[in-house]
Design an enzyme around this catalytic site. Structure first.
Site, PDB file in Angstrom:
ATOM      1  N   GLY A 184      17.825 -21.358 -32.085  1.00 45.55           N
ATOM      2  CA  GLY A 184      18.304 -21.718 -33.424  1.00 45.55           C
ATOM      3  C   GLY A 184      18.247 -20.578 -34.426  1.00 45.55           C
ATOM      4  N   ARG A 213      26.819 -18.385 -45.278  1.00 39.45           N
ATOM      5  CA  ARG A 213      28.250 -18.128 -45.114  1.00 39.45           C
ATOM      6  C   ARG A 213      29.043 -19.168 -45.917  1.00 39.45           C
ATOM      7  NH1 ARG A 213      29.326 -17.615 -38.716  1.00 39.45           N
ATOM      8  NH2 ARG A 213      29.089 -19.871 -38.739  1.00 39.45           N
ATOM      9  N   ASP A 258      36.185 -21.985 -29.761  1.00 44.76           N
ATOM     10  CA  ASP A 258      35.198 -22.438 -30.747  1.00 44.76           C
ATOM     11  C   ASP A 258      35.008 -21.413 -31.858  1.00 44.76           C
ATOM     12  OD1 ASP A 258      34.095 -21.234 -28.248  1.00 44.76           O
ATOM     13  OD2 ASP A 258      32.294 -21.033 -29.469  1.00 44.76           O
ATOM     14  N   ASP A 291      32.718 -16.365 -37.331  1.00 40.86           N
ATOM     15  CA  ASP A 291      31.747 -16.111 -36.262  1.00 40.86           C
ATOM     16  C   ASP A 291      31.758 -14.662 -35.786  1.00 40.86           C
ATOM     17  OD1 ASP A 291      31.212 -18.743 -36.628  1.00 40.86           O
ATOM     18  OD2 ASP A 291      31.280 -19.292 -34.517  1.00 40.86           O
TER      19      ASP A 291
HETATM   20  P1  AMP Z   1      28.604 -17.813 -30.755  1.00 40.74           P
HETATM   21  O1  AMP Z   1      28.635 -16.925 -29.582  1.00 40.74           O
HETATM   22  O2  AMP Z   1      27.732 -17.311 -31.878  1.00 40.74           O
HETATM   23  O3  AMP Z   1      29.948 -18.221 -31.211  1.00 40.74           O
HETATM   24  O4  AMP Z   1      27.857 -19.133 -30.261  1.00 40.74           O
HETATM   25  C1  AMP Z   1      28.336 -19.961 -29.228  1.00 40.74           C
HETATM   26  C2  AMP Z   1      27.527 -21.211 -29.207  1.00 40.74           C
HETATM   27  O5  AMP Z   1      26.168 -20.908 -28.930  1.00 40.74           O
HETATM   28  C3  AMP Z   1      27.518 -21.984 -30.512  1.00 40.74           C
HETATM   29  O6  AMP Z   1      27.458 -23.341 -30.198  1.00 40.74           O
HETATM   30  C4  AMP Z   1      26.244 -21.512 -31.162  1.00 40.74           C
HETATM   31  O7  AMP Z   1      25.738 -22.440 -32.098  1.00 40.74           O
HETATM   32  C5  AMP Z   1      25.328 -21.380 -29.971  1.00 40.74           C
HETATM   33  N1  AMP Z   1      24.250 -20.413 -30.182  1.00 40.74           N
HETATM   34  C6  AMP Z   1      24.347 -19.068 -30.217  1.00 40.74           C
HETATM   35  N2  AMP Z   1      23.137 -18.517 -30.422  1.00 40.74           N
HETATM   36  C7  AMP Z   1      22.255 -19.532 -30.531  1.00 40.74           C
HETATM   37  C8  AMP Z   1      20.848 -19.615 -30.755  1.00 40.74           C
HETATM   38  N3  AMP Z   1      20.091 -18.537 -30.888  1.00 40.74           N
HETATM   39  N4  AMP Z   1      20.306 -20.838 -30.821  1.00 40.74           N
HETATM   40  C9  AMP Z   1      21.052 -21.950 -30.675  1.00 40.74           C
HETATM   41  N5  AMP Z   1      22.360 -21.938 -30.456  1.00 40.74           N
HETATM   42  C10 AMP Z   1      22.964 -20.746 -30.388  1.00 40.74           C
HETATM   43 MG    MG Z   2      30.731 -19.244 -32.536  1.00 39.36          MG
END
Ligand code: AMP
Ligand code: MG
Length: 578
Positions: free
Chosen positions: A197, A254, A331, A341
């Site tokens: 998180g 953000r 996403d 993102d």
């Molecule tokens: P992202 O690569 O940042 O677009 O994230 C892809 C997915 O992974 C999204 O659902 C994010 O919320 C989740 N995510 C990325 N990093 C974390 C983290 N450290 N803790 C929880 N969820 C994460």
């Molecule tokens: Mg993302």
């Protein structure tokens, strides 16, 4: 030979990035019953013109129900534990405050004052620090986390969602604009899967700086209001090589008009939740696409058409500044076609259509020259998600709208690059001139940003005489190309066809289009290294300079921001780890 005349059609498409478009193409664990769901923060005080004044304190923000968002389906389970969430758009989840003290790294004055109507003095208060770090929610507002899915690297990944982000307010400012405030790095949620998180300082500095920089470059993007850091330990294996290190947790506030993504609709369609799908699509259309009539029987089709054209525009703009997003999963593709993102993004330095900013992207799926293709792939997934809302005739029409994506992209790309070369109006030879300039850049590995910039700064006289000194380092690199003299001759001839133009007007115009400063990896890295030692001076310096990327600035020149990358930066890498 026409400069670049040896470029084949495949070469042209490669450079344009459209060569394979067809087919492939204290954490409250629950919100108490009866608690207000989603709120808009409004201010009561107005000036003599009826406009709201800037709020002098967080308290002076008064809250009222956002009845539109609250009408969207909310998760009936309130516990904050990782699970498969069903039949909803949002879950109620509170941020998890840091245990150690938080420090304010930076704020965007423009976002606070002009988007959020906050007096800058508020940024110095403890209330503000608490609010932007997830320590304290706005009274009466129950933060939300969004349920979405997505195709990651081309494969359906199922439920993703806000795993480390919280929507903490929806604010309507004095211009009537609706802004959604979201914390990133603010703790675990039902969507955290195996994640903690959290977000680390290095990736948060990059997101903070780049989203603001993109705004000032004129690229549609989410904004960043603030950045805080804590001493709470966050463990990361930055390069996935077994070297796990302790890093500092950080939170970016953000701001965007909407955080809905293609994946927001995909998950509903995929799990057969067509009622919710219809509800959220109509919400998005009514709220964010006011030109589409509520009574139009083709409104979903019209919505799709706008997203297709705005996505083409967004990616063409990325290309015009050499930006590679790095993770173009569905996403991470906004339904409002804004850049969201920020992760392992990069600005291309020496020109290379195969530039891949993300070291974790082994196959180069998200290489810069492939972004339009993946844009089309993502739009196709959007179309699949919308299909339950379309009849047979509308589906056929939607398919032909999607087929028009390459042409829309190609048109925007050409317009943008025409203006990067200083052309007024459109002429047949423009395409050759654009493509051959890029091709010479590719052959000589010349710097993309500075080649265009130095072409904007050099006088016609010097260009005609091919007197390009090494000060003009990028243009000097290109000038070593065998085809360069012929290209210059053709270019100068083309400039003559600009009506009502002069050399100084051309340079002026081109300098307003071609940035001198972009957030190069080495600059971000240098700011991160200092920030990790509690020195935020370079974050501030970059933030300031990147607010005026088109204007030469002494401070930036002294810092070497328009120079070749320093030797230490040659092997810098960016991974997905954040
Ligand atoms: P992202 O690569 O940042 O677009 O994230 C892809 C997915 O992974 C999204 O659902 C994010 O919320 C989740 N995510 C990325 N990093 C974390 C983290 N450290 N803790 C929880 N969820 C994460
Ligand atoms: Mg993302």
């Amino acid at each position: 030979m026409v400069p670049g005349g040896r470029i084949t059609l495949v070469g042209i498409w490669t450079i344009y990035g459209v060569y394979c478009l067809t087919g492939r193409c204290q954490i409250p664990t629950s919100a108490k019953s009866g608690e207000q769901t989603s709120l808009i923060i409004t201010q009561n005080s107005s000036d003599s013109c009826g406009r709201k004044r800037r709020a002098p304190s967080m308290e002076s923000w008064s809250a009222s129900l956002d009845d539109q968002l609250a009408k969207l389906p909310i998760d009936s389970i309130r516990g904050n534990y990782v699970r498969k969430v069903k039949d909803c758009i949002f879950s109620h989840t509170y941020p998890t405050p840091f245990i150690s003290d938080v420090r304010l790294v930076a704020v965007s004055e423009d976002v606070l004052e002009n988007l959020l109507d906050l007096d800058l003095s508020v940024a110095k208060t403890d209330d503000f620090l608490q609010f932007i770090s997830g320590g304290k929610s706005i009274s009466g507002f129950a933060p939300l986390t969004h349920r979405y899915g997505g195709h990651q690297f081309g494969i359906w990944a199922g439920q993703l969602g806000d795993g480390r982000a919280h929507l903490i307010a929806v604010y309507i400012n004095r211009f009537g604009e609706r802004w959604e405030l979201q914390l990133k790095g603010s703790g675990r949620t039902p969507y955290s899967r195996r994640g903690d998180g959290r977000a680390v300082l290095r990736s948060s500095v990059r997101e903070f700086l780049c989203s603001e920089a993109m705004h000032y470059l004129g690229v549609p993007t989410s904004r960043a209001a603030s950045l805080v850091v804590s001493d709470d330990a966050v463990w990361r294996d930055q390069f996935y090589n077994g070297n796990v290190k302790k890093e500092q947790g950080a939170v970016v506030l953000r701001v965007a008009k909407s955080w809905f993504r293609i994946g927001s609709l995909e998950i509903l369609s995929n799990s057969g939740e067509f009622h919710s799908l219809r509800e959220v699509v109509y919400f998005i259309i009514n709220e964010h696409f006011p030109a589409i009539s509520r009574t139009d029987p083709n409104r979903v089709l019209a919505f799709f058409g706008v997203v297709v054209s705005q996505t083409a525009d967004m990616i063409a703009r990325w290309m015009s500044v050499g930006f590679a997003h790095g993770v173009c999963n569905t996403d991470n593709f906004s339904l409002l076609s804004i850049t969201i993102d920020y992760g392992p993004f990069g600005f291309m330095e020496s020109y290379d259509a195969d530039y891949v900013p993300n070291t974790s992207d082994d196959e180069g799926r998200y290489r810069i020259g492939n972004q339009a293709n993946v844009g089309m792939f993502n739009l196709n997934k959007l179309l699949v998600a919308l299909t339950p809302l379309l009849d047979n005739g509308q589906r056929r029409m939607a398919s032909s709208i999607l087929d028009g994506f390459p042409a829309l992209y190609y048109q925007r790309f050409t317009e943008l690059f025409r203006s990067k070369l200083g052309f007024l109006g459109a002429r047949e030879e423009d395409l050759t001139l654009i493509v051959s300039f890029l091709s010479m850049m590719e052959d000589t590995r010349a710097d993309f940003t500075m080649s265009f910039r130095q072409l904007s700064e050099i006088t016609e006289y010097h260009l005609r005489n091919l007197s390009i000194t090494e000060d003009c380092w990028a243009l000097h690199d290109i000038s070593q190309h065998l085809d360069f003299p012929a290209w210059v001759a053709m270019y100068l001839q083309r400039l003559k066809s600009n009506s009502d133009d002069s050399d100084s007007a051309r340079r002026q115009r081109m300098k307003a289009t071609n940035p001198r400063y972009i957030l190069r990896n080495w600059m971000a890295e240098s700011a991160v290294r200092k920030a990790e030692k509690n020195d935020f001076s370079e974050v501030h310096r970059l933030q300031k300079i990147l607010q005026r990327p088109f204007q030469m600035q002494r401070m930036a020149e002294v810092a070497g921001y328009s120079h070749k990358a320093p030797e230490w930066a040659k092997d810098l890498k960016v991974s997905c780890s954040s």
